[in-house]
Write a protein that holds these residues in place. Structure first.
Motif, mmCIF file in Angstrom:
data_model
loop_
_atom_site.group_PDB
_atom_site.id
_atom_site.type_symbol
_atom_site.label_atom_id
_atom_site.label_comp_id
_atom_site.label_asym_id
_atom_site.label_seq_id
_atom_site.Cartn_x
_atom_site.Cartn_y
_atom_site.Cartn_z
ATOM 1 N N THR A 96 9.582 -11.857 1.894
ATOM 2 C CA THR A 96 9.343 -12.315 3.265
ATOM 3 C C THR A 96 10.442 -13.291 3.692
ATOM 4 O O THR A 96 10.641 -14.327 3.052
ATOM 5 C CB THR A 96 7.951 -12.972 3.355
ATOM 6 O OG1 THR A 96 6.999 -11.996 2.934
ATOM 7 C CG2 THR A 96 7.635 -13.436 4.755
ATOM 8 N N SER A 115 4.050 -15.707 -2.126
ATOM 9 C CA SER A 115 4.381 -14.423 -1.515
ATOM 10 C C SER A 115 4.039 -13.261 -2.443
ATOM 11 O O SER A 115 4.364 -13.289 -3.632
ATOM 12 C CB SER A 115 5.878 -14.392 -1.174
ATOM 13 O OG SER A 115 6.261 -13.128 -0.671
ATOM 14 N N GLU A 149 -6.215 -7.060 11.738
ATOM 15 C CA GLU A 149 -5.114 -6.206 11.275
ATOM 16 C C GLU A 149 -5.491 -4.733 11.204
ATOM 17 O O GLU A 149 -4.705 -3.886 11.612
ATOM 18 C CB GLU A 149 -4.692 -6.619 9.852
ATOM 19 C CG GLU A 149 -3.786 -7.807 9.777
ATOM 20 C CD GLU A 149 -3.207 -7.979 8.382
ATOM 21 O OE1 GLU A 149 -3.992 -8.172 7.437
ATOM 22 O OE2 GLU A 149 -1.973 -7.921 8.248
HETATM 23 O O1 M6R Z 1 4.595 -10.510 0.916
HETATM 24 P P1 M6R Z 1 4.039 -11.762 1.486
HETATM 25 O O2 M6R Z 1 2.861 -12.285 0.718
HETATM 26 O O3 M6R Z 1 5.081 -12.845 1.643
HETATM 27 O O4 M6R Z 1 3.533 -11.381 2.928
HETATM 28 C C1 M6R Z 1 3.082 -12.363 3.816
HETATM 29 C C2 M6R Z 1 2.428 -11.729 5.013
HETATM 30 O O5 M6R Z 1 3.342 -10.925 5.714
HETATM 31 C C3 M6R Z 1 1.208 -10.893 4.631
HETATM 32 O O6 M6R Z 1 0.252 -11.624 3.918
HETATM 33 C C4 M6R Z 1 0.544 -10.297 5.888
HETATM 34 O O7 M6R Z 1 -0.060 -11.317 6.637
HETATM 35 C C5 M6R Z 1 -0.456 -9.208 5.499
HETATM 36 N N1 M6R Z 1 -0.359 -8.117 6.415
HETATM 37 C C6 M6R Z 1 -1.866 -9.725 5.441
HETATM 38 O O8 M6R Z 1 -2.812 -8.739 5.227
#
Ligand code: M6R
Length: 362
Positions: A106, A101, A242
């Motif tokens: 998350t 993460s 995105e």
């Molecule tokens: O902070 P995290 O790495 O846990 O976040 C995971 C996803 O929410 C994050 O990678 C999301 O998919 C992004 N918007 C990708 O660009």
């Protein structure tokens, strides 16, 4: 604060050579053919690995699964945390659950790791944000040292996560005796080159901008890749959807015949990861299949490749690198492609609609 760049996302894309230096730099031990991660965990006590994450971080987990199995010969799985946490996964004391993460906040990833821990798993966090919730939940943390990531679309955290996966796999492989010192040294030498190779990939921006100009009106995009480049294809598609809101799908290229090939016509740009590697020849035939149906092929290929330009409409050449590390370089033009397309469409690159930087509620 954007350091002269029009968007945080672009600034962060350009920070990647420096970030890789940070993630890898102090940890490589070329002489010993090993890496020093400062972890107390003994890889010989681990019988299986579960990578748990969401979105972009989950694709890093997919890459981690491949490297862990290829190099360290440990059964490994990757799964999106929102599934993992609710499906009663099989976990025991010999399982290592790895939460990946950027934010460390998350909620699904946090709950996924709690679930694994409750079942007796050993836990590790591969995290960017210091002192975040997940770092407090896991036994040990491998920081990716990407620095603050502001853009909602994750870029530099992804390449840093991939580099961390490579570090982890090398450490496990060395501890378990599945990788010779010489093979590890060769891999480490290639890892050292990554910042420079990513720098070279960034120099491809003009070609990528030209491709974006050509295809930014498309309704849909398809991204294809195989082996370690399959996650790269998924990440490329996620980035594009995105920030540009163009529908983009990704498939492991070998799955084309099982359905997605029906989508192909003259209006469909297909981005194919076709760098030199274990399944290069197979990928070439996939490109032929797309061409035979009128699809427009944008290939990401290795410098010097003379076959690809005969088949693809557009080619983005990248420097040669160890095939297992290729995703770290190949994702860069895909990030740039998403960025250039989004800018041409007038989208809010750093704050795409409906998205939050960290997803702390289900
Ligand atoms: O902070 P995290 O790495 O846990 O976040 C995971 C996803 O929410 C994050 O990678 C999301 O998919 C992004 N918007 C990708 O660009």
């Amino acid at each position: 604060e954007k350091g002269g760049f029009p968007h945080y996302m672009l600034k962060e894309i350009y920070e990647q050579p420096w970030v890789l230096e940070n993630t890898l730099g102090g940890r490589l031990r070329e002489e010993e053919g090993d890496v020093d991660l400062g972890l107390a965990l003994d890889p010989r006590e681990v019988e299986r690995v579960h990578f748990i994450a969401c979105g972009t971080a989950a694709y890093a987990g997919w890459y981690g699964k491949y490297l862990m199995e290829i190099l360290a010969r440990i059964p490994a799985e990757w799964e999106v945390a929102s599934e993992y946490r609710y499906r009663d996964p099989v976990v025991d004391g010999k399982t290592l659950a790895v939460a990946i993460s950027q934010s460390g906040e998350t909620i699904d990833t946090l709950e996924g790791i709690r679930e694994a821990k409750a079942k007796g798993a050993r836990t590790l966090g591969v995290i960017n944000a210091k002192g975040s919730s997940i770092t407090r939940e896991v036994e040990e943390v491998l920081y990716i040292h990407a620095g603050p990531e502001i853009g909602v679309a994750s870029t530099k955290a992804y390449t840093a996560m991939l580099a961390a996966m490579a570090l982890l796999a090398v450490r496990f492989a060395r501890a378990r005796g599945t990788l010779s010192k010489e093979a590890a040294q060769a891999l480490i030498r290639e890892m050292r080159k990554l910042p420079r190779l990513v720098e070279e990939a960034l120099e491809k921006r003009p070609i990528v901008a030209h491709i974006a100009e050509k295809y930014h009106q498309a309704q849909d995009f398809l991204f294809l890749g195989r082996h370690v480049q399959a996650p790269t294809a998924y990440e490329g598609a996620l980035k594009l959807k995105e920030i540009s809101y163009i529908h983009a799908e990704a498939y492991p290229a070998g799955e084309m015949k099982h359905g997605p090939i029906a989508l192909i016509d003259e209006r469909l740009p297909v981005v194919v990861l076709a760098t030199r590697g274990p399944l290069y020849e197979k990928t070439l035939s996939n490109i032929q299949e797309v061409r035979a149906r009128g699809g427009k092929v944008i290939a990401v290929a290795t410098e010097g490749d003379e076959e690809i330009p005969k088949l693809a409409q557009d080619v983005i050449y990248l420097p040669e690198v160890h095939p297992l590390l290729a995703p770290i370089v190949s994702v860069v033009p895909l990030q740039l492609l998403a960025y250039e397309v989004a800018v041409l469409l007038g989208r809010d690159v750093d704050q795409p609609r409906n998205l939050a930087k960290s997803v702390t509620v289900e």
